[in-house]
Write a protein that holds these residues in place. Structure first.
Motif, PDB file in Angstrom:
ATOM      1  N   PRO A 213      -4.569 -24.162   9.001  1.00 31.21           N
ATOM      2  CA  PRO A 213      -3.798 -25.030  10.181  1.00 31.21           C
ATOM      3  C   PRO A 213      -3.533 -24.191  11.321  1.00 31.21           C
ATOM      4  N   GLU A 214      -3.314 -23.073  11.379  1.00 30.82           N
ATOM      5  CA  GLU A 214      -3.212 -22.326  12.922  1.00 30.82           C
ATOM      6  C   GLU A 214      -4.431 -22.258  13.467  1.00 30.82           C
ATOM      7  N   GLU A 215      -5.596 -22.107  12.760  1.00 27.52           N
ATOM      8  CA  GLU A 215      -6.831 -21.981  13.461  1.00 27.52           C
ATOM      9  C   GLU A 215      -7.397 -23.243  13.945  1.00 27.52           C
ATOM     10  N   LEU A 216      -7.106 -24.382  13.438  1.00 22.78           N
ATOM     11  CA  LEU A 216      -7.341 -25.777  13.736  1.00 22.78           C
ATOM     12  C   LEU A 216      -6.404 -26.096  14.969  1.00 22.78           C
ATOM     13  N   PHE A 217      -5.190 -25.730  14.896  1.00 27.80           N
ATOM     14  CA  PHE A 217      -4.423 -26.095  16.119  1.00 27.80           C
ATOM     15  C   PHE A 217      -4.920 -25.259  17.366  1.00 27.80           C
ATOM     16  N   ASN A 218      -5.263 -24.115  17.259  1.00 28.07           N
ATOM     17  CA  ASN A 218      -5.870 -23.092  18.299  1.00 28.07           C
ATOM     18  C   ASN A 218      -6.996 -23.701  18.993  1.00 28.07           C
ATOM     19  N   GLY A 219      -7.841 -24.074  17.783  1.00 30.91           N
ATOM     20  CA  GLY A 219      -9.196 -24.697  18.382  1.00 30.91           C
ATOM     21  C   GLY A 219      -9.204 -26.005  19.081  1.00 30.91           C
ATOM     22  N   LEU A 220      -8.062 -26.887  18.433  1.00 25.82           N
ATOM     23  CA  LEU A 220      -7.973 -28.404  19.089  1.00 25.82           C
ATOM     24  C   LEU A 220      -7.191 -28.405  20.312  1.00 25.82           C
ATOM     25  N   LEU A 221      -6.422 -27.393  20.589  1.00 26.55           N
ATOM     26  CA  LEU A 221      -5.604 -27.547  22.079  1.00 26.55           C
ATOM     27  C   LEU A 221      -6.243 -27.483  23.005  1.00 26.55           C
ATOM     28  N   PRO A 222      -7.442 -26.490  23.376  1.00 23.60           N
ATOM     29  CA  PRO A 222      -8.399 -26.453  24.314  1.00 23.60           C
ATOM     30  C   PRO A 222      -8.936 -27.789  24.530  1.00 23.60           C
ATOM     31  N   GLN A 223      -9.396 -28.185  23.400  1.00 25.56           N
ATOM     32  CA  GLN A 223     -10.037 -29.651  23.357  1.00 25.56           C
ATOM     33  C   GLN A 223      -9.097 -30.948  23.958  1.00 25.56           C
ATOM     34  N   TYR A 224      -7.794 -30.826  23.687  1.00 28.77           N
ATOM     35  CA  TYR A 224      -6.793 -31.769  24.019  1.00 28.77           C
ATOM     36  C   TYR A 224      -6.584 -31.702  25.849  1.00 28.77           C
ATOM     37  N   VAL A 225      -6.728 -30.206  25.994  1.00 31.98           N
ATOM     38  CA  VAL A 225      -6.596 -29.812  27.692  1.00 31.98           C
ATOM     39  C   VAL A 225      -7.819 -30.528  28.386  1.00 31.98           C
ATOM     40  N   SER A 226      -8.896 -30.368  27.661  1.00 32.25           N
ATOM     41  CA  SER A 226     -10.277 -30.972  28.184  1.00 32.25           C
ATOM     42  C   SER A 226     -10.213 -32.424  28.389  1.00 32.25           C
ATOM     43  N   ALA A 227      -9.525 -32.872  27.159  1.00 33.19           N
ATOM     44  CA  ALA A 227      -9.653 -34.439  27.024  1.00 33.19           C
ATOM     45  C   ALA A 227      -8.699 -35.002  28.246  1.00 33.19           C
ATOM     46  N   MET A 228      -7.628 -34.386  28.402  1.00 29.18           N
ATOM     47  CA  MET A 228      -6.830 -34.754  29.531  1.00 29.18           C
ATOM     48  C   MET A 228      -7.505 -34.825  30.968  1.00 29.18           C
ATOM     49  N   LEU A 229      -8.166 -33.380  31.223  1.00 29.73           N
ATOM     50  CA  LEU A 229      -8.917 -33.500  32.397  1.00 29.73           C
ATOM     51  C   LEU A 229      -9.971 -34.372  32.605  1.00 29.73           C
ATOM     52  N   PHE A 230     -10.745 -34.666  31.522  1.00 26.77           N
ATOM     53  CA  PHE A 230     -11.886 -35.643  31.507  1.00 26.77           C
ATOM     54  C   PHE A 230     -11.332 -37.004  31.824  1.00 26.77           C
ATOM     55  N   HIS A 231     -10.265 -37.322  31.213  1.00 29.10           N
ATOM     56  CA  HIS A 231      -9.689 -38.886  31.208  1.00 29.10           C
ATOM     57  C   HIS A 231      -9.255 -38.887  32.831  1.00 29.10           C
ATOM     58  N   ALA A 232      -8.825 -37.800  33.492  1.00 27.29           N
ATOM     59  CA  ALA A 232      -8.443 -37.886  34.986  1.00 27.29           C
ATOM     60  C   ALA A 232      -9.601 -38.039  35.818  1.00 27.29           C
ATOM     61  N   MET A 233     -10.725 -37.580  35.597  1.00 26.15           N
ATOM     62  CA  MET A 233     -11.917 -37.528  36.253  1.00 26.15           C
ATOM     63  C   MET A 233     -12.432 -38.785  36.301  1.00 26.15           C
ATOM     64  N   ALA A 234     -12.546 -39.364  34.731  1.00 24.79           N
ATOM     65  CA  ALA A 234     -13.064 -40.668  34.466  1.00 24.79           C
ATOM     66  C   ALA A 234     -12.360 -41.793  35.263  1.00 24.79           C
ATOM     67  N   GLU A 235     -10.918 -41.761  35.308  1.00 24.38           N
ATOM     68  CA  GLU A 235     -10.266 -42.782  35.976  1.00 24.38           C
ATOM     69  C   GLU A 235     -10.515 -42.537  37.633  1.00 24.38           C
ATOM     70  N   SER A 236     -10.739 -41.121  38.060  1.00 25.33           N
ATOM     71  CA  SER A 236     -10.671 -41.154  39.412  1.00 25.33           C
ATOM     72  C   SER A 236     -12.223 -41.622  39.923  1.00 25.33           C
ATOM     73  N   VAL A 237     -13.180 -41.436  39.223  1.00 24.09           N
ATOM     74  CA  VAL A 237     -14.585 -42.268  39.379  1.00 24.09           C
ATOM     75  C   VAL A 237     -14.266 -43.820  39.496  1.00 24.09           C
ATOM     76  N   ALA A 238     -13.668 -44.672  38.650  1.00 20.15           N
ATOM     77  CA  ALA A 238     -13.344 -45.700  38.462  1.00 20.15           C
ATOM     78  C   ALA A 238     -12.848 -46.261  39.984  1.00 20.15           C
ATOM     79  N   ALA A 239     -11.761 -45.370  40.153  1.00 24.41           N
ATOM     80  CA  ALA A 239     -10.726 -45.792  41.182  1.00 24.41           C
ATOM     81  C   ALA A 239     -11.663 -45.713  42.510  1.00 24.41           C
ATOM     82  N   GLU A 240     -12.509 -44.808  42.603  1.00 23.79           N
ATOM     83  CA  GLU A 240     -13.401 -44.634  43.871  1.00 23.79           C
ATOM     84  C   GLU A 240     -14.358 -45.793  43.953  1.00 23.79           C
TER      85      GLU A 240
END
Length: 361
Positions: A286-313
């Motif tokens: 579980p520790e390896e999974l958590f450490n591996g998924l957390l960067p994916q979580y940060v990337s998902a938050m960043l991708f979501h912000a960019m996708a919303e910004s494109v739609a808003a533009e």
């Protein structure tokens, strides 16, 4: 006073401009539908990965019993002395106040935190042009150091800070073809800088988009992570009532939905993913999974912000082109009325001359 011929030329010119703005409006409306669907499609993934991370937290010893805080470095809070600001703007103009509002929010944050060392990384051509003109670029000097592993010299980049606010990078073409791979690479760079304590916090400035009439410019803290699944909004700029009304009219005329799509059922199903009170058996710990998924979580938050910004533009450009089309129609009506008056005055003048000549005879 302009002649009838001049007014006719002006009317033809404005009609040509109206055709262009109307076409741009319909193109932006079509792109808005696709961008809105992509932004909505990213939400279930973010919900699922949040649920899995929360499930893993309950199964591993990641919480420090003394402080009660998570031990992972991305949750570590430090005094904010060095800050990275990601500014997500557009690639093109003709979008009304879209880019201006984002720059306004970014400058508000920069002015309010003048006592900190701030690095700016821009996403989008407009943001890159704006901050490159105003702030100096970061300077890195190569220095040879000895590698303790094999005693060989390697070149290491040493940064020489010359100003409190510097531009460390720009991503000009990222929004043109937004994909998860390039966003993940950017997220990895931000994470590495935070883990190595090169920065103490990371903020993103972007246009949050829910629907055509429900959007705002926000400044959100990306790192450190305060609570999984929640957006840490530090400030926002709300649109005025007139701006929302104009956006609603433009959307209705272009056949775009103005209300936010109902995704409650999908969000509820996604939030249940991996949350059953059972003991899951993982191939990795579980520790390896958590450490591996957390960067994916940060990337998902960043991708979501960019996708919303494109739609808003696209929504802002559709609204701006609708206003330009309406203004062109008003100009054509005004020029037509003026032309008719000039023509009528010329006819009246000719009649008076004929009558006067007949009377003189």
């Amino acid at each position: 006073m302009a002649s009838v011929l001049d007014l006719r030329r002006r009317i033809r010119s404005v009609k040509s401009t109206r055709q262009i703005t109307k076409a741009m409006k319909m193109v932006s409306a079509a792109r808005l539908r696709r961008a809105q669907a992509r932004a909505i499609a990213t939400r279930p993934y973010a919900k699922m990965i949040t649920s899995v991370l929360e499930s893993l937290i309950r199964r591993i010893e990641i919480i420090d019993p003394e402080t009660g805080k998570l031990r992972h470095p991305l949750f570590a809070m430090r005094p904010e002395k060095r800050v990275l600001v990601l500014v997500i703007a557009g690639d093109r103009g003709f979008a009304g106040a879209f880019n201006g509002n984002i720059f306004k929010a970014a400058y508000q944050y920069l002015n309010a935190n003048g006592d900190k060392e701030i690095d700016i990384e821009s996403v989008g051509k407009k943001a890159a042009d704006q901050f490159r003109r105003r702030y100096p670029a970061a300077v890195y000097n190569e220095q040879k150091v000895e590698n303790p592993a094999d005693r060989h010299e390697i070149a290491e980049k040493i940064r020489q800070r010359k100003a409190a606010i510097e531009v460390v990078g720009d991503n000009v073409t990222m929004l043109e073809k937004l994909n998860a791979g390039s966003v993940f690479e950017l997220a990895q760079e931000v994470i590495q800088r935070y883990v190595h304590e090169e920065i103490d916090a990371c903020y993103i400035v972007y246009n949050e988009f829910k629907s055509v009439i429900a959007q705002r410019v926000v400044t959100e803290r990306l790192l450190p992570i305060i609570k999984l699944g929640e957006h840490d909004i530090t400030s926002s700029i709300e649109p005025s009532k007139e701006e929302r009304e104009e956006a609603a009219k433009a959307a209705l005329s272009a056949g775009v939905e103005i209300e936010e799509e109902d995704t409650k059922e999908a969000d509820q199903e996604a939030s249940k993913f991996g949350t059953s009170e059972v003991d899951y058996i993982y191939d990795e710990s579980p520790e390896e999974l958590f450490n591996g998924l957390l960067p994916q979580y940060v990337s998902a938050m960043l991708f979501h912000a960019m996708a919303e910004s494109v739609a808003a533009e696209h929504a802002a450009r559709m609204t701006a082109m609708d206003s330009a089309t309406n203004n062109a129609s008003d100009m054509i009506d005004s020029y037509t009325l003026q032309m008719n008056r000039v023509r009528q005055a010329a006819i009246t003048k000719e009649i008076i001359e004929i009558v006067s000549g007949a009377a003189a005879v």
